[in-house]
Design an enzyme around this catalytic site. Structure first.
Site, PDB file in Angstrom:
ATOM      1  N   LYS A 181       0.796  -0.933   0.156  1.00  0.00           N
ATOM      2  CA  LYS A 181      -0.487   0.644   0.175  1.00  0.00           C
ATOM      3  C   LYS A 181       1.065   1.597  -0.079  1.00  0.00           C
ATOM      4  O   LYS A 181       1.570   1.123   0.404  1.00  0.00           O
ATOM      5  CB  LYS A 181      -0.612   0.086   1.119  1.00  0.00           C
ATOM      6  CG  LYS A 181      -1.976  -0.895   0.984  1.00  0.00           C
ATOM      7  CD  LYS A 181      -3.326  -0.588   0.045  1.00  0.00           C
ATOM      8  CE  LYS A 181      -4.068   0.232   0.730  1.00  0.00           C
ATOM      9  NZ  LYS A 181      -4.577   0.589  -0.180  1.00  0.00           N
ATOM     10  N   ARG A 224      24.238  -3.191   6.485  1.00  0.00           N
ATOM     11  CA  ARG A 224      26.176  -2.626   6.069  1.00  0.00           C
ATOM     12  C   ARG A 224      25.914  -1.298   6.363  1.00  0.00           C
ATOM     13  O   ARG A 224      24.573  -0.525   7.405  1.00  0.00           O
ATOM     14  CB  ARG A 224      25.764  -2.288   4.170  1.00  0.00           C
ATOM     15  CG  ARG A 224      24.500  -1.525   4.310  1.00  0.00           C
ATOM     16  CD  ARG A 224      25.240  -1.681   3.117  1.00  0.00           C
ATOM     17  NE  ARG A 224      24.216  -0.811   2.422  1.00  0.00           N
ATOM     18  CZ  ARG A 224      22.805   0.682   1.973  1.00  0.00           C
ATOM     19  NH1 ARG A 224      23.460   1.601   3.163  1.00  0.00           N
ATOM     20  NH2 ARG A 224      21.980   1.035   1.216  1.00  0.00           N
ATOM     21  N   ASN A 269      19.017  -2.381   5.715  1.00  0.00           N
ATOM     22  CA  ASN A 269      20.384  -2.208   5.299  1.00  0.00           C
ATOM     23  C   ASN A 269      21.329  -3.181   6.142  1.00  0.00           C
ATOM     24  O   ASN A 269      22.259  -2.821   7.675  1.00  0.00           O
ATOM     25  CB  ASN A 269      20.683  -1.323   4.997  1.00  0.00           C
ATOM     26  CG  ASN A 269      19.896  -0.502   4.687  1.00  0.00           C
ATOM     27  OD1 ASN A 269      19.825  -0.489   3.300  1.00  0.00           O
ATOM     28  ND2 ASN A 269      19.014   0.071   4.534  1.00  0.00           N
TER      29      ASN A 269
END
Length: 448
Positions: free
Chosen positions: A203, A294, A292
């Site tokens: 959505k 990293r 993420n």
């Protein structure tokens, strides 16, 4: 303390220089790998050793797993730091390092694969009780299936690449006609960018805030947060300016967000530094966006408010050490803002490669993480970010004024930069009041 005797940095530009700085402080030898286009770049000179691994094209140099592995073996490095981008979230590279007995300064291949799939990461977060954006968790097999699911979910929707990142592989669709029109091209782009054409639907949340939490975990199952970063100033779904703490959050919502992020980290057994990204609606409801695995481009603002060197923390954890901090040890002090200076047109965002004939940067009350020096050439082969300007103040207002002054004192000649755009942002009333969303930059560009 030296966690490793010698590490190879599988990256370039400002992040390579930033890693070298921490290594020099810790007495760790560094090896830089570089492409032919980067032979005269500052990071090459600043490393203890440097090795050319190929031509300018990233696929033939920085993204060539076997060339990087061979460079590690040739130079005798025992560990590799991937920075961000390039091979930093490449499970094949992480697995090759494991096979060769090389320490990958990041998570293991299993975690990279798990969280690299937006579909699987959504499932993991749901199991941990972390809210996710309503949508379809299965992979779409055809445009016909996508149209049927979209009809049930209701428009507008985001058509997204499961392996996507950095704003790439996302397409907003408002109706069935638009979904049918962009489905094939979005899938093709996902294949060319990530080697994986798997798509799913979420959505669309209008006028959202994009806020992320810096986290870290160790091999003993401990996990901590290092507070949040506000990342809603974006162009083309990519960040331009970040700050910490977020001016949007009240303390109750902040604590709920941070506790939720820790739940997600523990769910997957995360053992290094990483970031949990969330999207907020205007009622301060938040949903997991992605993880993420990293270091982030915007990590300096977290370092400024906590006083913790995240590169050193990464190396400690990669060396198998437990987290050196308890949660109560970590304090958020003051306010920090980071501006990304790009070699690009400030209105069209087209890159502006060329030679920098003059570079004058402010010297006081600022941290500068830059890829280039005066006389260097910005090539068309890589991301056009040439550097980051980071300020810290006791209050948000003080940090804004420091950044405003710093931007006034920047001089870059020979290429076009987004300096004027950054000045517009810092001086804009909505930004100063902290009332901006991810639509903020589009609104600015409509009026300038």
């Amino acid at each position: 303390m030296s966690y490793f005797k010698k590490i190879l940095i599988a990256n370039r530009g400002e992040i390579a220089r930033r890693i070298i700085r921490t290594c020099k402080r810790l007495g760790i030898e560094t090896v830089a790998v570089y492409s032919e286009a980067d032979a005269l770049a500052p990071f090459v000179d600043e490393a203890d050793e440097a090795l050319c691994i190929g031509p300018a094209q990233a696929k033939k140099s920085y993204l060539d797993v076997e060339k990087v592995i061979e460079a590690i073996k040739q130079t005798g490095a025992s560990a590799v730091h991937p920075g961000y981008g390039f091979l930093s979230e490449n499970a094949v590279f992480a697995r090759r390092c494991e096979q060769e007995g090389i320490t990958f300064i990041g998570p293991d291949a299993r975690i990279i694969e798990l969280m690299g799939s937006k579909i699987e990461s959504r499932r993991q977060m749901q199991q941990a009780g972390v809210p996710v954006v309503p949508g379809w968790d299965g992979s779409l097999e055809s445009v016909e299936e996508a149209l049927q699911i979209a009809e049930n979910l209701g428009y507008p929707l985001m058509l997204k690449a499961s392996a996507g990142g950095g704003g790439i592989g996302m397409q907003l669709v408002h109706d069935a006609e638009e979904l049918r029109k962009v489905y094939a091209t979005t899938k093709q782009r996902a294949v060319s960018s990530f080697g994986d054409g798997t798509l799913f639907l979420e959505k669309w949340i209008s006028n959202p805030r994009h806020i992320e939490v810096q986290i870290a975990g160790d091999y003993e199952g401990n996990a901590i947060h290092l507070f949040e970063r506000e990342c809603s100033v974006q162009r083309r779904n990519q960040k331009v300016l970040e700050e910490s703490p977020s001016p949007f959050l009240d303390e109750e919502t902040r604590q709920k967000l941070l506790e939720t992020a820790i739940r997600g980290v523990k769910q997957i057994g995360y053992t290094t530094v990483g970031t949990m990204e969330f999207i907020f609606d205007d009622q301060k409801n938040f949903y997991f966006l992605e993880m993420n695995t990293r270091l982030q481009v915007e990590h300096p603002v977290t370092e400024e408010i906590t006083g913790i060197d995240l590169v050193e923390l990464q190396m400690q954890l990669a060396a198998g050490q437990p987290l050196p901090y308890q949660q109560d040890d970590i304090r958020c002090t003051g306010h920090s803002i980071e501006c990304r200076l790009y070699a690009e047109d400030p209105k069209t965002f087209f890159p502006s490669p060329g030679t920098v004939h003059r570079l004058v940067l402010p010297e006081e009350n600022i941290r500068l993480d830059f890829a280039i020096k005066e006389g260097n050439t910005v090539t068309p082969f890589y991301d056009p970010m040439i550097g980051k300007m980071i300020v810290h103040g006791f209050t948000r207002e003080e940090a804004i004024e420091k950044m405003n002054l710093a931007l006034e004192n920047v001089r870059v000649e020979g290429i076009t930069t987004n300096q004027t755009l950054l000045q517009w942002i810092i001086q804009h009333g909505e930004f100063r009041k902290g009332e901006y969303t991810t639509r903020f930059l589009d609104k600015i560009l409509e009026t300038v």
